[in-house]
Write an enzyme that holds these catalytic residues in place. Structure first.
Site, PDB file in Angstrom:
ATOM      1  N   GLU A 253      28.374   9.263  -5.627  1.00 46.08           N
ATOM      2  CA  GLU A 253      28.536   8.302  -4.531  1.00 46.08           C
ATOM      3  C   GLU A 253      27.566   8.580  -3.390  1.00 46.08           C
ATOM      4  O   GLU A 253      27.078   7.647  -2.743  1.00 46.08           O
ATOM      5  CB  GLU A 253      29.981   8.334  -4.039  1.00 46.08           C
ATOM      6  CG  GLU A 253      30.967   7.770  -5.057  1.00 46.08           C
ATOM      7  CD  GLU A 253      32.408   8.191  -4.814  1.00 46.08           C
ATOM      8  OE1 GLU A 253      33.296   7.616  -5.458  1.00 46.08           O
ATOM      9  OE2 GLU A 253      32.628   9.115  -3.992  1.00 46.08           O
TER      10      GLU A 253
ATOM     11  N   ASN B 205      31.661  11.795  -3.571  1.00 46.35           N
ATOM     12  CA  ASN B 205      31.238  12.792  -4.550  1.00 46.35           C
ATOM     13  C   ASN B 205      29.718  12.719  -4.688  1.00 46.35           C
ATOM     14  O   ASN B 205      29.059  11.926  -4.015  1.00 46.35           O
ATOM     15  CB  ASN B 205      31.957  12.602  -5.884  1.00 46.35           C
ATOM     16  CG  ASN B 205      31.684  11.249  -6.531  1.00 46.35           C
ATOM     17  OD1 ASN B 205      30.607  10.655  -6.362  1.00 46.35           O
ATOM     18  ND2 ASN B 205      32.655  10.743  -7.277  1.00 46.35           N
ATOM     19  N   ARG B 206      29.172  13.538  -5.547  1.00 46.47           N
ATOM     20  CA  ARG B 206      27.708  13.627  -5.659  1.00 46.47           C
ATOM     21  C   ARG B 206      27.096  12.283  -6.053  1.00 46.47           C
ATOM     22  O   ARG B 206      26.089  11.857  -5.475  1.00 46.47           O
ATOM     23  CB  ARG B 206      27.351  14.702  -6.687  1.00 46.47           C
ATOM     24  CG  ARG B 206      25.862  14.946  -6.868  1.00 46.47           C
ATOM     25  CD  ARG B 206      25.632  16.233  -7.645  1.00 46.47           C
ATOM     26  NE  ARG B 206      26.426  16.288  -8.869  1.00 46.47           N
ATOM     27  CZ  ARG B 206      26.629  17.400  -9.574  1.00 46.47           C
ATOM     28  NH1 ARG B 206      26.092  18.544  -9.173  1.00 46.47           N
ATOM     29  NH2 ARG B 206      27.353  17.380 -10.671  1.00 46.47           N
TER      30      ARG B 206
ATOM     31  N   ASP C 289      41.307  12.978  -5.383  1.00 47.55           N
ATOM     32  CA  ASP C 289      42.548  12.683  -4.671  1.00 47.55           C
ATOM     33  C   ASP C 289      43.151  13.956  -4.085  1.00 47.55           C
ATOM     34  O   ASP C 289      43.645  13.969  -2.954  1.00 47.55           O
ATOM     35  CB  ASP C 289      43.568  12.044  -5.618  1.00 47.55           C
ATOM     36  CG  ASP C 289      43.096  10.731  -6.205  1.00 47.55           C
ATOM     37  OD1 ASP C 289      42.244  10.067  -5.577  1.00 47.55           O
ATOM     38  OD2 ASP C 289      43.584  10.358  -7.284  1.00 47.55           O
TER      39      ASP C 289
END
Length: 326
Positions: A215, A212-213, A280
């Site tokens: 991470e 994600n952004r 997920d």
């Protein structure tokens, strides 16, 4: 503050992907999910007063619900989308391990759960009038023997599946993730990774890594603009020999980086109610679409559509093929 949930017919108003959803091919696909298995436990109730003991609300619990979480929620989404799925992960020698097994069987998920001395991970959320008030986590890192036992259990399973999904929640189950990626690659299977932390060397050789952004910031640092992000993403891909890098960016949509360059889709959520488990759902949709033969671009479009629907639901939830249909 979360918005109102998307109405059940909201998917009809989302932009349709360019491709047809490959339901028949998905039904024939076999996907192996390995990672941090957990239970998402919800206590629902009403709040009518503040505690006299401390300035906190008193929740009168009226019902509770357990849902598969973490890697198990990825498997749950894959099963709901119509694919055959096997879940592998660590659970404790406790009552909650039985809950995981029962819920998996009820969802049509085959499982290869390995018992460890550490307890089964539980995320307990207390909600008052559908608003989350508190989360309590029960977890402990597994020892090296348990991780090695899981790896040994998983390696023979790879050959019998089309795609391997590695769901990393930093709870320790994927302590030998590099061996799993190498085995998948040697067997000619796609390995899709939902990463955690800033050590992406451990995901070297994966088919796709989908941070994600936040991470992505951990992995490559803060970028100045889209051009800078492109350079950093492609450098990371090249260094780690990753076929595709998909960055999920919340309200900014998703951006895919491959040898072909940059590919982007805008977010489709009307209103966000709860983002729990949205990653997920994205990973599950990518996996089933790729297993069914779609390319990365088409798989991303369907994953983006799925994300736009699931954030309109409360808690860790699933997406069905019927909801995805334009």
């Amino acid at each position: 503050m979360p918005g109102k949930p998307i109405c059940p017919s909201g998917s009809k108003n989302l932009k349709a992907p360019d491709s047809v959803f490959p339901a028949e091919a998905i039904a024939r696909s076999r996907i192996l999910v390995v990672g941090d298995v957990m239970i998402d436990r919800y206590w629902f109730g009403d709040v009518h007063r503040i505690s006299p003991e401390a300035p906190v609300p008193v929740v009168h619990v009226s019902r509770s619900e357990d849902r598969l979480g973490g890697a198990a929620n990825v498997a749950r989404n894959i099963a709901a989308l119509g694919a055959q799925v096997t879940l592998a992960g660590l659970v404790g020698r406790d009552e909650t391990a039985g809950v995981v097994a029962r819920l998996a069987e009820a969802e049509g998920i085959a499982h290869a759960l390995v018992a460890a001395d550490a307890p089964t991970t539980v995320k307990m959320r207390v909600l008052g009038r559908q608003q989350q008030l508190l989360r309590v986590d029960f977890e402990a890192m597994p020892d090296a023997a348990a991780v090695a036992g899981l790896t040994a259990r998983v390696l023979p399973l790879i050959a019998g599946h089309d795609v391997v999904v590695l769901s990393d929640y930093a709870k320790g189950a994927l302590g030998q993730v590099q061996a799993l990626i190498a085995a998948a690659r040697e067997a000619g299977k796609l390995a899709l990774v939902d990463p955690k932390g800033d050590d992406y060397d451990r995901y070297r050789g994966a088919s796709l890594v989908s941070p994600n952004r936040s991470e992505m910031l951990d992995a490559v640092g803060r970028w100045r603009d889209e051009g800078d992000l492109l350079g950093r993403a492609q450098a990371l891909r090249s260094r780690l020999d990753i076929e595709a890098l998909l960055v999920t960016r919340s309200e900014q949509g998703m951006t895919l980086f491959t040898d072909a360059g940059r590919d982007h889709v805008d977010a489709q959520a009307h209103e966000v109610f709860d983002v729990s488990g949205a990653g997920d759902t994205v990973l599950a949709t990518l996996a089933v679409c790729r297993a069914a033969g779609l390319d990365w671009h088409a798989a991303m479009q369907w994953a983006n559509r799925a994300a736009g629907i699931v954030v309109g639901k409360l808690g860790t939830s699933i997406i069905t093929p019927e909801e995805l249909q334009p």
